[in-house]
Design an enzyme around this catalytic site. Sequence first.
Site, PDB file in Angstrom:
ATOM      1  N   GLU A 166      51.366  27.073  35.488  1.00 30.78           N
ATOM      2  CA  GLU A 166      52.427  27.823  36.167  1.00 30.78           C
ATOM      3  C   GLU A 166      53.337  28.483  35.136  1.00 30.78           C
ATOM      4  O   GLU A 166      53.752  29.627  35.296  1.00 30.78           O
ATOM      5  CB  GLU A 166      53.249  26.888  37.045  1.00 30.78           C
ATOM      6  CG  GLU A 166      52.473  26.386  38.256  1.00 30.78           C
ATOM      7  CD  GLU A 166      53.309  25.542  39.186  1.00 30.78           C
ATOM      8  OE1 GLU A 166      54.409  25.109  38.775  1.00 30.78           O
ATOM      9  OE2 GLU A 166      52.870  25.311  40.323  1.00 30.78           O
ATOM     10  N   GLY A 181      56.269  20.931  39.119  1.00 29.63           N
ATOM     11  CA  GLY A 181      55.299  19.955  38.625  1.00 29.63           C
ATOM     12  C   GLY A 181      55.175  18.727  39.507  1.00 29.63           C
ATOM     13  O   GLY A 181      54.365  17.848  39.228  1.00 29.63           O
ATOM     14  N   THR A 241      54.059  25.390  49.830  1.00 23.16           N
ATOM     15  CA  THR A 241      54.795  26.566  50.294  1.00 23.16           C
ATOM     16  C   THR A 241      54.054  27.865  49.984  1.00 23.16           C
ATOM     17  O   THR A 241      54.039  28.786  50.793  1.00 23.16           O
ATOM     18  CB  THR A 241      56.200  26.590  49.638  1.00 23.16           C
ATOM     19  OG1 THR A 241      56.751  25.277  49.686  1.00 23.16           O
ATOM     20  CG2 THR A 241      57.118  27.547  50.353  1.00 23.16           C
ATOM     21  N   GLY A 272      51.092  24.372  45.304  1.00 14.71           N
ATOM     22  CA  GLY A 272      51.910  23.598  46.237  1.00 14.71           C
ATOM     23  C   GLY A 272      51.672  24.026  47.672  1.00 14.71           C
ATOM     24  O   GLY A 272      50.805  24.844  47.967  1.00 14.71           O
ATOM     25  N   GLY A 287      53.781  18.517  42.195  1.00 17.45           N
ATOM     26  CA  GLY A 287      52.410  18.506  42.709  1.00 17.45           C
ATOM     27  C   GLY A 287      51.381  18.517  41.585  1.00 17.45           C
ATOM     28  O   GLY A 287      50.219  18.844  41.823  1.00 17.45           O
ATOM     29  N   GLY A 311      56.399  28.078  44.345  1.00 19.29           N
ATOM     30  CA  GLY A 311      57.391  27.168  44.911  1.00 19.29           C
ATOM     31  C   GLY A 311      58.154  26.443  43.812  1.00 19.29           C
ATOM     32  O   GLY A 311      57.997  26.734  42.619  1.00 19.29           O
ATOM     33  N   ALA A 312      58.979  25.476  44.215  1.00 20.83           N
ATOM     34  CA  ALA A 312      59.736  24.661  43.251  1.00 20.83           C
ATOM     35  C   ALA A 312      60.092  23.336  43.901  1.00 20.83           C
ATOM     36  O   ALA A 312      60.088  23.212  45.130  1.00 20.83           O
ATOM     37  CB  ALA A 312      61.006  25.395  42.830  1.00 20.83           C
ATOM     38  N   ASP A 313      60.394  22.370  43.070  1.00 18.85           N
ATOM     39  CA  ASP A 313      60.789  21.057  43.583  1.00 18.85           C
ATOM     40  C   ASP A 313      62.313  20.950  43.724  1.00 18.85           C
ATOM     41  O   ASP A 313      62.808  20.226  44.568  1.00 18.85           O
ATOM     42  CB  ASP A 313      60.255  19.958  42.654  1.00 18.85           C
ATOM     43  CG  ASP A 313      58.745  19.978  42.611  1.00 18.85           C
ATOM     44  OD1 ASP A 313      58.128  19.982  43.691  1.00 18.85           O
ATOM     45  OD2 ASP A 313      58.169  20.027  41.506  1.00 18.85           O
ATOM     46  N   LYS A 331      65.421  22.080  48.812  1.00 15.40           N
ATOM     47  CA  LYS A 331      65.220  22.161  47.355  1.00 15.40           C
ATOM     48  C   LYS A 331      66.453  22.691  46.622  1.00 15.40           C
ATOM     49  O   LYS A 331      66.511  22.667  45.402  1.00 15.40           O
ATOM     50  CB  LYS A 331      64.027  23.084  47.033  1.00 15.40           C
ATOM     51  CG  LYS A 331      62.753  22.808  47.808  1.00 15.40           C
ATOM     52  CD  LYS A 331      62.134  21.497  47.394  1.00 15.40           C
ATOM     53  CE  LYS A 331      60.806  21.220  48.066  1.00 15.40           C
ATOM     54  NZ  LYS A 331      59.706  22.043  47.662  1.00 15.40           N
TER      55      LYS A 331
HETATM   56  O1  LIG Z   1      53.216  21.020  40.830  1.00 22.65           O
HETATM   57  C1  LIG Z   1      53.458  21.729  41.766  1.00 22.65           C
HETATM   58  C2  LIG Z   1      54.237  22.960  41.748  1.00 22.65           C
HETATM   59  O2  LIG Z   1      55.180  23.050  40.740  1.00 22.65           O
HETATM   60  C3  LIG Z   1      54.811  23.300  43.113  1.00 22.65           C
HETATM   61  O3  LIG Z   1      55.135  24.644  43.082  1.00 22.65           O
HETATM   62  C4  LIG Z   1      56.050  22.499  43.476  1.00 22.65           C
HETATM   63  O4  LIG Z   1      55.780  21.113  43.393  1.00 22.65           O
HETATM   64  C5  LIG Z   1      56.517  22.812  44.913  1.00 22.65           C
HETATM   65  O5  LIG Z   1      55.549  22.382  45.816  1.00 22.65           O
HETATM   66  P1  LIG Z   1      55.755  22.488  47.394  1.00 22.65           P
HETATM   67  O6  LIG Z   1      55.745  23.944  47.741  1.00 22.65           O
HETATM   68  O7  LIG Z   1      54.576  21.769  47.964  1.00 22.65           O
HETATM   69  O8  LIG Z   1      57.039  21.826  47.720  1.00 22.65           O
END
Ligand SMILES: O=C[C@H](O)[C@H](O)[C@H](O)COP(=O)(O)O
Length: 350
Positions: free
Chosen positions: A195, A187, A107, A105, A189, A174-176, A213
Site C-alpha cells: 500500500e 495494516g 471498504t 480491506g 488487515g 481504506g484506513a484503520d 475511523k
Molecule cells: O491492511 C489493511 C489495509 O490497510 C486496510 O486498508 C485497512 O485495514 C482498512 O480496512 P477496512 O476497509 O476493512 O476497514
Amino acid sequence: MKPIVRAFTTAPSIALGTSRRPAAFRCIDNLPSANYRFAAALPQRFLQIRHPQPPFYIRPAPRRTMATKGAGDVNLIEAAKRAACQQAVKDNFSPSFKYVGIGSGSTIAYVVEAIAALGPEVSAGMKFVPTGAGSTKLIRDAGLTVLQVPELLVEVGFAGPGTSRQHLDIYFDGADEVDAELNCIKGGGACLFQEKVVSRLSKKFICVADSRKKADRLLTKWAYVPIEVSPIAAELVRQALIDLGSKDPVIRFSPSTTTYLITDNHNYLIDAPFPTLLLNSQAELIDPAKGLWTPDALTAKIRGILGVLEVGIFSGLTGPQATAAGPDVEGVKPVKIYYGKPDGGFEIQE
Ligand SMILES: O=C[C@H](O)[C@H](O)[C@H](O)COP(=O)(O)O
C-alpha cells in the site's frame, strides 16, 4: 537458550478450549502441558527451534476497538461505507485516467464496485494496480485489468534522474484510523508495505472509511501500529520496540493457520501499541521519555530498526505536496477522506 517445546511442560496453564481460544493465549510459554492438541498443530520448526529469553510471543493481535453490535449495525456501516465510496469515485475518478491504484480491506470493495458500474466504456482502457492478493482478486472479479507494481514499472520505464515517480493517476484505499491532519494508520488487515509503495507511486491518495475511523489523533481508538518485519529479525525488532516505549508489542498470529501471520511479501507483522500520538504540527512536544511522538517522528524511528520493512503510519506529505517538492520526495498521506456516516450519508475531511 531453551527449547520452546520445553515450555509446554513448565508454564502455568490457561484455558485453550475452543470457546476461549482466540482471545486467550498469549505466550508460547504459557501453554499448559496438557495442550498437546495445540502443540501438535504448530509447524515442526516452532517446536524444535532454540530461542533466547524472552520467548517468541504468539497470540492474536490486540483487538480492534470498534466492534459492531449486531446485524443492523453492520448493515448500516456497510451502507455508509458504500455511500462514501460512491461519492469518492464520483468526485475524483476521471475517464482520462490510465493507471489507478486499488488498496486493501473491506471498504475498498465499494470503490471497485462504483468504478465497475461506470461500465467498460470508461474503464476498459485503464489498468488497476493492486496492493496485495486480496485487491488483485477484487479487481479481477470486477472484470477490470490488473497491473502489478513490477509490470507497471517496466511499462512506464525510467526517464532518468529528476523525473516523476508518480505514475498512477489516483490511489483509493481504506484506513484503520485517521487523525485531524489526515495521517492514517493502515495494516490492520495485514497489508501495508505494498500500500505504501502504491501510494508513493500515485499522484494522490483518496481515503475511504466509515466514521468510526475518525479521531483527533492516531492511536486514540485504534490500539497499535502495524509494522512489517523480516521473520528472521522479528524478535529483535520486538525488543527494540519495547526499548522505544511500546507496551507489549506482539508478532501477529493467524488463527486460521495456528501460527504467525505471513504477509503477501512473506514477512511477519508486529502490532506495537504506543500512547496516543501527537499531530505532526505539534513536533515541539515530542518527548520519547514520556512516550510523546508525532506520526512522522515515530515512523522514522521505527523505520530505523534493523529488520523493519515498513511502518503502517501514512503521514507526512500528500502526493501533490511531494510533486511540488521533487521526484525523490515521498508523499503517501491522503489528500481527502470520505467517511461514511451511520445515517447513511457521508462526510469529507481534507
Ligand atoms: O491492511 C489493511 C489495509 O490497510 C486496510 O486498508 C485497512 O485495514 C482498512 O480496512 P477496512 O476497509 O476493512 O476497514
